[in-house]
Design a protein around this motif. Structure first.
Motif, short mmCIF file in Angstrom:
data_model
loop_
_atom_site.label_atom_id
_atom_site.label_comp_id
_atom_site.label_asym_id
_atom_site.label_seq_id
_atom_site.Cartn_x
_atom_site.Cartn_y
_atom_site.Cartn_z
N ASP A 181 -1.17 7.70 4.52
CA ASP A 181 -2.35 7.44 5.33
C ASP A 181 -3.67 7.76 4.64
O ASP A 181 -4.41 6.85 4.31
N ARG A 182 -4.01 9.01 4.43
CA ARG A 182 -5.32 9.36 3.90
C ARG A 182 -5.23 9.73 2.43
O ARG A 182 -4.46 10.61 2.05
N ILE A 183 -6.03 9.05 1.64
CA ILE A 183 -6.08 9.37 0.21
C ILE A 183 -6.68 10.76 0.04
O ILE A 183 -7.72 11.07 0.63
N ASP A 185 -8.86 13.82 -1.02
CA ASP A 185 -10.27 13.81 -1.43
C ASP A 185 -10.43 13.83 -2.94
O ASP A 185 -11.33 13.19 -3.50
N GLU A 186 -9.56 14.56 -3.63
CA GLU A 186 -9.71 14.72 -5.07
C GLU A 186 -9.37 13.45 -5.85
O GLU A 186 -9.68 13.35 -7.04
N HIS A 187 -8.76 12.46 -5.17
CA HIS A 187 -8.37 11.23 -5.86
C HIS A 187 -9.07 9.99 -5.32
O HIS A 187 -8.90 8.90 -5.87
N VAL A 188 -9.86 10.13 -4.25
CA VAL A 188 -10.35 8.93 -3.58
C VAL A 188 -11.35 8.15 -4.42
O VAL A 188 -11.36 6.90 -4.39
N ALA A 189 -12.19 8.82 -5.21
CA ALA A 189 -13.16 8.09 -6.04
C ALA A 189 -12.44 7.26 -7.11
O ALA A 189 -12.81 6.11 -7.37
N GLU A 190 -11.42 7.84 -7.71
CA GLU A 190 -10.63 7.10 -8.70
C GLU A 190 -9.88 5.94 -8.05
O GLU A 190 -9.75 4.86 -8.63
N TYR A 191 -9.38 6.17 -6.85
CA TYR A 191 -8.67 5.11 -6.14
C TYR A 191 -9.60 3.92 -5.88
O TYR A 191 -9.22 2.76 -6.04
N ALA A 192 -10.85 4.24 -5.53
CA ALA A 192 -11.83 3.18 -5.30
C ALA A 192 -12.13 2.41 -6.59
O ALA A 192 -12.30 1.19 -6.57
N ARG A 193 -12.19 3.13 -7.69
CA ARG A 193 -12.46 2.46 -8.97
C ARG A 193 -11.39 1.42 -9.27
O ARG A 193 -11.68 0.28 -9.66
N LEU A 194 -10.13 1.79 -9.07
CA LEU A 194 -9.05 0.84 -9.36
C LEU A 194 -8.99 -0.27 -8.31
O LEU A 194 -8.64 -1.40 -8.63
N ALA A 195 -9.31 0.05 -7.07
CA ALA A 195 -9.33 -0.99 -6.04
C ALA A 195 -10.33 -2.09 -6.41
O ALA A 195 -10.08 -3.29 -6.20
N ALA A 196 -11.46 -1.71 -6.97
CA ALA A 196 -12.45 -2.69 -7.40
C ALA A 196 -11.93 -3.54 -8.56
O ALA A 196 -12.21 -4.74 -8.64
N ARG A 197 -11.15 -2.94 -9.44
CA ARG A 197 -10.60 -3.68 -10.58
C ARG A 197 -9.62 -4.75 -10.12
O ARG A 197 -9.45 -5.78 -10.79
N LEU A 198 -8.96 -4.49 -8.99
CA LEU A 198 -7.92 -5.41 -8.56
C LEU A 198 -8.45 -6.83 -8.40
O LEU A 198 -7.77 -7.80 -8.74
N VAL A 222 -11.52 1.55 5.76
CA VAL A 222 -10.22 0.86 5.83
C VAL A 222 -9.18 1.78 6.46
O VAL A 222 -8.38 1.35 7.31
N GLU A 223 -9.17 3.04 6.08
CA GLU A 223 -8.22 4.00 6.66
C GLU A 223 -8.44 4.16 8.16
O GLU A 223 -7.47 4.19 8.94
N GLU A 224 -9.70 4.25 8.56
CA GLU A 224 -10.01 4.42 9.98
C GLU A 224 -9.57 3.19 10.79
O GLU A 224 -9.00 3.32 11.88
N ARG A 228 -6.57 2.70 13.80
CA ARG A 228 -6.77 2.06 15.11
C ARG A 228 -5.84 0.87 15.30
O ARG A 228 -5.57 0.46 16.43
N MET A 229 -5.34 0.31 14.21
CA MET A 229 -4.33 -0.74 14.30
C MET A 229 -2.95 -0.16 14.60
O MET A 229 -2.00 -0.91 14.81
N ARG A 230 -2.86 1.17 14.58
CA ARG A 230 -1.60 1.88 14.76
C ARG A 230 -0.61 1.50 13.66
O ARG A 230 0.56 1.18 13.91
N ARG A 231 -1.12 1.57 12.44
CA ARG A 231 -0.30 1.33 11.25
C ARG A 231 -0.38 2.55 10.34
O ARG A 231 -1.38 3.27 10.34
N HIS A 232 0.69 2.76 9.59
CA HIS A 232 0.72 3.83 8.59
C HIS A 232 0.78 3.20 7.20
O HIS A 232 1.33 2.10 7.01
N ALA A 233 0.24 3.90 6.22
CA ALA A 233 0.27 3.44 4.83
C ALA A 233 0.88 4.52 3.96
O ALA A 233 0.49 5.70 4.04
#
Length: 332
Positions: A181-183, A185-198, A222-224, A228-233
């Motif tokens: 569910d929640r990325i 905090d210590e990895h979220v900026a890096e996760y965003a960097r790779l999401a942009a590369r996709l 997106v997580e929020e 609310r969609m009642r989905r898990h990641a």
């Protein structure tokens, strides 16, 4: 027949809109992966990422026979409109789809959009569905083909373990992390960097599509919305020796119900390719999903037909072809 614009997904007519939309899709791709009513309600809520609008085609007695939606990206691709449209099978051939599409095009052009993107999907062995003829009759051209694959139980965990041992020898300097569910905090900026590369690294073939803009705020939104969609990641990331994220992958499932799991985007940073990280990430994530949700009945994944690397990974994991997606665009 009249075309009525809904007052968002909170409109009292939304359930009938969804029923018509779902009926059209289910007819053309029975058993395919489709959104649930409460999930799509959130998908088409306006946000800082997309503006949205919905239209219903109603018969004289008020029966909704067709449904259309448009999403207008606000962070990037700001000349693009993403179109979705479906008509109940018994109402086809009466101009319902064309009337809905005219409403979508008119609104999008009023909002300054000059490019239109629409997907048509169908089951394996059915290369022609009504959506293909409809899109091409209205000037859309086919720009990209995707293959839809599915994996169902029994899941061979022993085979996955063997594949993991073989691949791990090529990635001894990397550490695989998983979470739900929640990325962190210590990895979220890096996760965003790779999401942009996709959006630049993933094959787009002939699509006219600009790089996406991702940051921490967008990921948290997106997580929020997913909550609310009642989905898990379930997510996995490969941590490089320098602490950066070398690759990542996601699987999402409804909070209740094991019918429709969706394997989301997987990416490996170009600097770290050649270490079989894509395979390792997917295996680690799949194992975590099955530990938490052992009753999973389907896992769906999409790949560009030209993405031979990821197709090979998915086939080693046990995914088999089940359908296709044709991505169409209209310019002007």
């Amino acid at each position: 027949m009249r075309i009525r614009r809904l007052d968002g997904t909170g409109d009292p007519g939304y359930p009938a809109w969804f029923a018509a939309y779902d009926a059209g899709l289910a007819h053309d791709f029975p058993g395919g992966p489709h959104w649930l009513e409460h999930e799509l309600r959130v998908v088409y809520e306006p946000s800082d990422i997309h503006a949205t609008a919905l239209w219903a085609a109603e018969d004289a007695d008020g029966t909704v026979v067709g449904a259309a939606a448009v999403a207008l990206p606000l962070k990037d691709n700001t000349s693009l409109a993403e179109v979705a449209l479906a008509v109940r099978p018994e109402a086809r051939g009466r101009g319902v789809g064309s009337a809905l599409l005219d409403a979508v095009h008119d609104e999008a052009r009023r909002q300054g959009r000059s490019r239109f993107l629409a997907d048509v999907e169908g089951p394996l062995g059915t290369p022609q569905v009504p959506g293909i003829r409809f899109a091409e009759r209205h000037g859309y051209t086919r720009r990209m083909d995707e293959v839809l694959r599915v994996q169902r139980p029994p899941f061979d965990l022993d085979r996955l373990a063997r594949l993991e041992r073989e691949a791990a020898a090529h990635a001894v300097d990397y550490r695989i992390l998983t979470w739900r569910d929640r990325i962190p905090d210590e990895h979220v900026a890096e996760y965003a960097r790779l999401a942009a590369r996709l959006s630049t690294d993933e094959p787009r073939d002939q699509l006219d599509y600009e790089p996406e803009t991702w940051d921490v705020a967008r990921l948290r939104l997106v997580e929020e919305r997913r909550a609310r969609m009642r989905r898990h990641a379930w997510q996995a990331a490969a941590l490089a020796p320098d602490g950066t994220i070398a690759g990542q992958t996601t699987v999402a499932l409804p909070a209740i119900g094991d019918d429709t799991g969706m394997q989301g985007a997987t990416i490996v940073d170009p600097r770290h390719r050649g270490h079989r990280l894509g395979l390792l990430l997917k295996i680690a994530n799949l194992r975590r999903v099955l530990a938490d949700r052992p009753g999973v009945r389907t896992l769906w994944t999409w790949n560009a037909a030209s993405n031979t690397y990821m197709i090979a990974v998915n086939e080693r994991l046990g995914y088999v072809p089940a359908g296709w997606v044709a991505r169409y665009q209209l310019d002007g």
